[in-house]
Design a protein around this motif. Structure first.
Motif, PDB file in Angstrom:
ATOM      1  N   ASP A   9      28.039  47.940  31.019  1.00  0.00           N
ATOM      2  CA  ASP A   9      28.804  47.719  29.785  1.00  0.00           C
ATOM      3  C   ASP A   9      29.956  48.711  29.665  1.00  0.00           C
ATOM      4  O   ASP A   9      31.061  48.347  29.256  1.00  0.00           O
ATOM      5  N   SER A  12      32.687  47.732  32.019  1.00  0.00           N
ATOM      6  CA  SER A  12      33.356  46.533  31.518  1.00  0.00           C
ATOM      7  C   SER A  12      34.317  46.886  30.382  1.00  0.00           C
ATOM      8  O   SER A  12      35.442  46.367  30.322  1.00  0.00           O
ATOM      9  N   ARG A  13      33.899  47.792  29.485  1.00  0.00           N
ATOM     10  CA  ARG A  13      34.775  48.227  28.396  1.00  0.00           C
ATOM     11  C   ARG A  13      36.013  48.942  28.935  1.00  0.00           C
ATOM     12  O   ARG A  13      37.128  48.731  28.450  1.00  0.00           O
ATOM     13  N   ASP A  16      38.367  46.369  30.257  1.00  0.00           N
ATOM     14  CA  ASP A  16      39.016  45.672  29.137  1.00  0.00           C
ATOM     15  C   ASP A  16      40.115  46.537  28.517  1.00  0.00           C
ATOM     16  O   ASP A  16      41.201  46.043  28.191  1.00  0.00           O
TER      17      ASP A  16
END
Length: 133
Positions: A9, A12-13, A16
């Protein structure tokens, strides 16, 4: 590959955020390009005999001569036109520099490259003494 879901996570952040920052930078760069294309530089000879405007590429787009030039030599008029043209290009460079710094930031390497490119194309060293006009 990933030790746990939290690490996945977090990665992924970060991706992004990176993608978002790239999109923001691309939009600011597009806006900068459009705003620079709209710039002009204008200068007036101190004797108010010559007014010059250059476009965003530094090309002459307007030249106004006062009627008083009829009472001076052609060589003096030519000198005034050249001086005032350099001053107009120096004014254009000042505007490009301010806009680029405001848009991309003063410490940005791309901003400095854009400003340096304009400085070399506009012959800033020649026009610097006339920049205050």
């Amino acid at each position: 590959m990933w030790a746990d879901d939290a690490a996945l996570d977090a990665a992924s952040r970060r991706l992004d955020e990176w993608e978002s920052s790239l999109a923001d930078r691309a939009e600011r760069t597009r806006a900068l390009a459009a705003n620079v294309r709209a710039l002009t530089g204008t200068a007036h000879h101190p004797e108010r005999t010559v007014d010059v405007t250059v476009d965003s590429a530094g090309q002459l787009i307007d030249l106004r001569l006062d009627e008083r030039i009829r009472h001076q030599s052609a060589a003096r008029t030519a000198e005034q036109i050249l001086e005032t043209s350099r001053a107009a290009r120096a004014e254009l460079l000042r505007q490009v520099s301010a806009l680029t710094t405001d848009t991309l930031g003063g410490a940005d390497a791309s901003a400095q490259a854009i400003i340096d490119s304009y400085r070399s194309r506009l012959g800033h060293d020649q026009g610097q003494r006339d920049a205050g006009r």
